[in-house]
Design a protein around this motif. Structure first.
Motif, short mmCIF file in Angstrom:
data_model
loop_
_atom_site.label_atom_id
_atom_site.label_comp_id
_atom_site.label_asym_id
_atom_site.label_seq_id
_atom_site.Cartn_x
_atom_site.Cartn_y
_atom_site.Cartn_z
N UNK A 138 -8.68 13.84 -2.60
CA UNK A 138 -8.60 13.15 -1.31
C UNK A 138 -8.96 11.68 -1.45
N UNK A 139 -9.74 11.33 -2.47
CA UNK A 139 -10.13 9.94 -2.69
C UNK A 139 -10.29 9.69 -4.18
N UNK A 140 -9.95 8.49 -4.63
CA UNK A 140 -10.18 8.14 -6.02
C UNK A 140 -10.29 6.64 -6.17
N UNK A 141 -10.87 6.22 -7.29
CA UNK A 141 -10.95 4.81 -7.67
C UNK A 141 -10.70 4.71 -9.16
N UNK A 142 -9.89 3.75 -9.57
CA UNK A 142 -9.71 3.39 -10.97
C UNK A 142 -10.17 1.95 -11.11
N UNK A 143 -11.16 1.70 -11.97
CA UNK A 143 -11.74 0.36 -12.06
C UNK A 143 -11.98 -0.06 -13.50
N UNK A 195 -6.80 2.54 -5.84
CA UNK A 195 -7.74 3.38 -5.09
C UNK A 195 -7.00 4.14 -4.00
N UNK A 196 -7.65 5.21 -3.56
CA UNK A 196 -7.20 5.96 -2.39
C UNK A 196 -8.44 6.30 -1.56
N UNK A 197 -8.43 5.89 -0.30
CA UNK A 197 -9.55 6.14 0.60
C UNK A 197 -10.88 5.87 -0.10
N UNK A 198 -11.04 4.71 -0.72
CA UNK A 198 -12.22 4.48 -1.57
C UNK A 198 -13.55 4.52 -0.84
N UNK A 239 0.85 -1.17 0.00
CA UNK A 239 0.00 0.00 0.00
C UNK A 239 0.89 1.23 0.00
N UNK A 240 0.67 2.13 -0.98
CA UNK A 240 1.46 3.36 -1.03
C UNK A 240 0.83 4.36 -0.08
N UNK A 241 1.32 4.43 1.13
CA UNK A 241 0.77 5.32 2.15
C UNK A 241 1.63 6.56 2.26
N UNK A 242 1.17 7.50 3.08
CA UNK A 242 1.88 8.76 3.21
C UNK A 242 3.32 8.54 3.68
N UNK A 243 3.52 7.53 4.51
CA UNK A 243 4.85 7.30 5.03
C UNK A 243 5.66 6.33 4.20
N UNK A 244 5.17 5.94 3.05
CA UNK A 244 5.90 5.01 2.20
C UNK A 244 5.11 3.75 1.95
N UNK A 245 5.78 2.70 1.50
CA UNK A 245 5.12 1.45 1.16
C UNK A 245 5.01 0.56 2.39
N UNK A 246 3.83 0.03 2.62
CA UNK A 246 3.60 -0.90 3.72
C UNK A 246 3.19 -2.23 3.13
N UNK A 247 3.95 -3.28 3.41
CA UNK A 247 3.64 -4.59 2.85
C UNK A 247 2.36 -5.14 3.45
N UNK A 248 1.58 -5.82 2.62
CA UNK A 248 0.36 -6.47 3.08
C UNK A 248 0.70 -7.89 3.49
N UNK A 253 -8.64 0.67 3.40
CA UNK A 253 -7.47 1.51 3.69
C UNK A 253 -7.75 2.98 3.36
N UNK A 254 -7.12 3.87 4.10
CA UNK A 254 -7.30 5.30 3.85
C UNK A 254 -6.29 5.83 2.83
N UNK A 255 -5.15 5.16 2.72
CA UNK A 255 -4.14 5.61 1.78
C UNK A 255 -4.32 4.98 0.41
N UNK A 256 -3.30 5.10 -0.43
CA UNK A 256 -3.33 4.54 -1.78
C UNK A 256 -3.07 3.05 -1.71
N UNK A 257 -3.86 2.26 -2.42
CA UNK A 257 -3.65 0.82 -2.49
C UNK A 257 -3.56 0.44 -3.97
#
Length: 375
Positions: free
Chosen positions: A59-64, A74-77, A10-19, A41-45
């Motif tokens: 602040x939020x988006x979805x690509x589908x 998505x971001x904060x979908x 997940x591309x979050x504000x603090x960097x990448x967090x592994x799932x 998730x609230x950040x980018x996934x």
């Protein structure tokens, strides 16, 4: 459906967090958010193997992928935001099947005087439902939205229908308090829900016509007609653009849902709560979606509507006979002969109308339209 694996990030504000494997499995848990656990998730996934996502200030988006339902990024979908005029998609999806598009209606004075973006309706019986629906989706007519609600039996009934339709679509972040998206306490939607509603609308030929019309004529009193142009700045400029709807208010900021079709495939992008101009960013997100579909692991899915439950037939033979009715008193039998009562059906004539664009002749001064266009 293929979800992001244990090595996805997940591309979050603090960097990448592994799932972790547990997080990846949670995408299909019953308690997970609609569409999958990663969409909570609230950040980018996004699949870390994908090309870098374009930058956006939304602040939020979805690509589908509208064909498969796969959410590609998505971001904060599921974040709840004010939808502004993008809520008109739900109005159209709800009312298109309910209203006879050829019927004439006479809008009330209340409908004709709604603030915000408007097409300039007058209280004359000259408007057809199909033209009001074009005005709703092309020029974000707040007056057209109220007139359509009146044709559906009133504001209360229409809002109840809209919220029931949102639940049927599983757009559970969406609460409609107005038919036009003007800000009202308690009203909300999400980038996920807007993509879900747009996908449902695009499955309807009339909806596709209304959102894809560039220019249309609309009647005015005295047999005159006026011309209006679609507010979607990507229509006719971005290859394959089909629609759908933009919105803006001072509290909601900018929102937009766009769908484009190339090579037989459709991609949907929704953005919410954008402070500036989002048009170029949407183009880049659409480009990314077309380049990525079929090549990246999905992070979720646009779910299908709740299936309609049909009555079940009795199993194991004919139903048991009803117990005999108790005998009536003799006096009642003599005084009250039996009378058969037939049930009749009442057809509701749902009246419609058309819209009138007034070129600079409005009786009210407006600093800004709901969709962000200057008046």
């Amino acid at each position: 459906m293929k979800y992001v694996s244990a090595v996805s990030a997940l591309a979050l504000a603090g960097g990448l967090t592994l799932v972790t494997p547990a997080q990846a499995r949670s995408a299909s848990d019953d308690t997970a958010p609609v569409g999958g656990g990663l969409l909570g998730r609230r950040g980018v996934v996004v699949d870390p193997a994908a090309k870098a996502l374009p930058k956006t200030d939304a602040s939020a988006f979805v690509v589908a992928d509208a064909d498969t339902g796969e959410v590609l990024a998505a971001k904060d979908p599921h974040g709840r935001y004010l939808p502004a005029s993008t809520l008109k998609m739900l109005t159209a999806v709800t009312l298109i099947p309910r209203l006879d598009k050829t019927k004439l209606i006479k809008p009330s004075a209340e409908a004709c005087n709604v603030e915000g973006s408007a097409v300039g309706l007058t209280p004359h019986k000259i408007y057809r439902v199909r033209d009001l629906l074009r005005a709703l989706m092309m020029v974000s007519g707040n007056d057209a939205a109220v007139a359509l609600a009146e044709a559906n039996g009133g504001l209360a009934r229409t809002l109840a229908d809209m919220n029931a339709e949102a639940k049927r679509l599983q757009a559970l972040d969406t609460v409609a308090k107005t038919p036009n998206g003007l800000d009202k306490p308690g009203q909300s939607s999400s980038a996920y829900d807007l993509a879900l509603i747009a996908r449902s609308g695009l499955a309807n030929a009339d909806f596709r016509e209304y959102v894809g019309t560039k220019v249309a004529n609309f009647p005015a009193p005295g047999g005159k007609h006026y011309e209006m142009a679609n507010h979607n700045r990507l229509l006719g400029r971005y290859p394959g653009m089909m629609g759908v709807k933009n919105g803006w208010t001072t509290k909601a900021l900018g929102s937009f849902v766009g769908a484009a079709k190339r090579g037989g495939h459709t991609v949907i992008v929704s953005v919410m709560h954008h402070e500036g101009s989002f048009w170029e960013e949407v183009k880049q997100l659409l480009d990314w979606g077309f380049a990525s579909r079929g090549h990246v692991a999905a992070v979720g899915t646009l779910v299908s509507p709740v299936p309609t439950v049909k009555p079940t037939k009795p199993v194991g033979g004919p139903p048991a006979a009803a117990p005999p009715a108790p005998p009536k008193p003799a006096a009642a039998a003599q005084d009250s002969p039996l009378v058969g009562i037939g049930a009749g059906a009442v057809a509701a004539g749902l009246l419609g109308g058309v819209v009138w664009v007034v070129y600079g002749v409005r009786r009210r001064s407006r600093a800004r339209r709901d969709d962000g266009f200057e008046v």
